[in-house]
Design a protein around this motif. Sequence first.
Motif, PDB file in Angstrom:
ATOM      1  N   LYS A 168       0.821  -1.208   0.000  1.00 41.55           N
ATOM      2  CA  LYS A 168       0.000   0.000   0.000  1.00 41.55           C
ATOM      3  C   LYS A 168       0.857   1.260   0.000  1.00 41.55           C
ATOM      4  O   LYS A 168       0.501   2.274  -0.602  1.00 41.55           O
ATOM      5  CB  LYS A 168      -0.933  -0.001   1.209  1.00 41.55           C
ATOM      6  N   LYS A 169       2.000   1.189   0.678  1.00 40.40           N
ATOM      7  CA  LYS A 169       2.861   2.357   0.797  1.00 40.40           C
ATOM      8  C   LYS A 169       3.642   2.634  -0.478  1.00 40.40           C
ATOM      9  O   LYS A 169       3.885   3.784  -0.837  1.00 40.40           O
ATOM     10  CB  LYS A 169       3.822   2.176   1.966  1.00 40.40           C
ATOM     11  N   HIS A 170       4.060   1.570  -1.178  1.00 35.46           N
ATOM     12  CA  HIS A 170       4.975   1.740  -2.303  1.00 35.46           C
ATOM     13  C   HIS A 170       4.355   1.483  -3.672  1.00 35.46           C
ATOM     14  O   HIS A 170       4.938   1.884  -4.686  1.00 35.46           O
ATOM     15  CB  HIS A 170       6.189   0.824  -2.117  1.00 35.46           C
TER      16      HIS A 170
ATOM     17  N   ILE B 144       1.951   1.768  -6.986  1.00 36.38           N
ATOM     18  CA  ILE B 144       1.518   2.945  -7.732  1.00 36.38           C
ATOM     19  C   ILE B 144       0.167   3.454  -7.220  1.00 36.38           C
ATOM     20  O   ILE B 144      -0.731   2.672  -6.892  1.00 36.38           O
ATOM     21  CB  ILE B 144       1.448   2.618  -9.245  1.00 36.38           C
ATOM     22  N   ASP B 145       0.041   4.765  -7.144  1.00 41.24           N
ATOM     23  CA  ASP B 145      -1.169   5.426  -6.650  1.00 41.24           C
ATOM     24  C   ASP B 145      -2.170   5.539  -7.801  1.00 41.24           C
ATOM     25  O   ASP B 145      -1.912   6.207  -8.796  1.00 41.24           O
ATOM     26  CB  ASP B 145      -0.797   6.812  -6.123  1.00 41.24           C
TER      27      ASP B 145
ATOM     28  N   ALA C  67       0.624  12.026  -8.717  1.00 43.90           N
ATOM     29  CA  ALA C  67       0.255  10.613  -8.853  1.00 43.90           C
ATOM     30  C   ALA C  67      -0.390  10.346 -10.213  1.00 43.90           C
ATOM     31  O   ALA C  67      -0.106   9.329 -10.863  1.00 43.90           O
ATOM     32  CB  ALA C  67      -0.695  10.208  -7.729  1.00 43.90           C
TER      33      ALA C  67
ATOM     34  N   GLY D 291       4.575   4.524  -5.537  1.00 46.05           N
ATOM     35  CA  GLY D 291       3.728   5.083  -4.498  1.00 46.05           C
ATOM     36  C   GLY D 291       4.400   6.155  -3.673  1.00 46.05           C
ATOM     37  O   GLY D 291       3.734   6.942  -2.990  1.00 46.05           O
ATOM     38  N   TRP D 292       5.707   6.217  -3.739  1.00 47.36           N
ATOM     39  CA  TRP D 292       6.472   7.183  -2.945  1.00 47.36           C
ATOM     40  C   TRP D 292       6.493   8.583  -3.544  1.00 47.36           C
ATOM     41  O   TRP D 292       6.901   9.531  -2.874  1.00 47.36           O
ATOM     42  CB  TRP D 292       7.916   6.696  -2.803  1.00 47.36           C
TER      43      TRP D 292
END
Length: 417
Positions: free
Chosen positions: A8-10, A12-13, A149, A285-286
């Motif tokens: 979820k953190k890394h 792709i958004d 994003a 995602g970062w």
Amino acid sequence: MSLLGFVKKHAIDVRALRYPAFRRLFIGNAVSFIGFQFTAVAVPVQMYAITDSSLWVGLIGIAGLVPLLIFALWGGAVADVRDRRSVLLASSTLMWTATLGLLVHALSGVDSPQVLLGLVAVQSAAFAISSPTRSAILPRLVPAEEVAAASTLGFTVSNIGQVLGPLGAGLVLAHGDFALAYGVDAALFTVAMWAALRLPEMPPAVRAPDAPTSRLGDLVDSLRYLRHQPVLLLTFAIDIAAMVLAMPRAVFPEVAAERFGGDKAVGWLYSAIAIGAVVAGLGSGWVTRVRRQGLVIVAAVVGWGLAVAVAGLAPALWLAVLGLALAGAADLVSAAFRQTILLTFAPDEMRGRMQGAFIAVVAGGPRLGDLRVGAMAATTGATVAWVSGGVAAAVVAVLLAVAYPALLRYTVREAER
């Protein structure tokens, strides 16, 4: 941290896809870009088959560059003063017509390098208008905090097209069927036309008496605006250095034929940069958490140049693909942050023109790179032309960053002021 939490953190958004208009535009771009890559590979391979010359392949870059430079800023200015949906539809129709022209030329058996160059020029002119318009639309479709994003998502899917398209084109061209390659592009482009038709109307944001009118004076105003924005100028300069010096694609047909076994290998070479960009995009995602965006751009461009140089020395196809993939990962990071800075830094009434300048650099730089590497390969050989360009790009990026540190110092806070 659990595996699910890490993903979820890394990962792709994709939150921008919850907006229907953006989602349709995203789908249209994704599908049509696969088809466009069939043409992007078929044209240089057909040119090399007709002329047996990497210099002629390099001239494709000039054929695309001249109309790109002429129409990109003007197209962006038009997008600032006209309904952006209408501008996108008109320019996309012209681009579609040029692709059909390539199809007819291939079916005719004329095999004229001059006709190929002419059709590339028309296609490039249409692209120079449609691309900045499409990009300038983005902040109208998603909230400002999701632009980074959404830009990364767009670049990622375009690079998926650059993977699937060249690989598919390689299979088609292994049988010498240029007409089929152009036909696939024309058919898939219908999805982009559907997406443009479904967009809402997008009239200009500024209707004051002194609003821009897309005249020559408005282009001068945009250049005057850029002159006082060193951060934006440096994002353009560093990308020009990267693409002009280190884009090796004009020698891909020659290297594939002489080192890696022919047309099946050329598909892998043309898709390798995009493979790396896709992998980087899927783990992006970062990007929304980065504040020192300028520093990341500089590091990415240096990484691009060094990875390209290493790929040029590879004795095996898989090593060349790996090196180019690493370069593609770095290029995705650079491109995403450069476009984000433009879309968040410039006001809405300037976005079309700023995206026009962005497209002129992003698409024009590689075309100059095609000419540079193609002409150099004619005298030094493909390997020297390829490798030396990668090293030079990394060195120039460092020199620019040190000599003009505004980009290194740039943070997201500057766009928020």
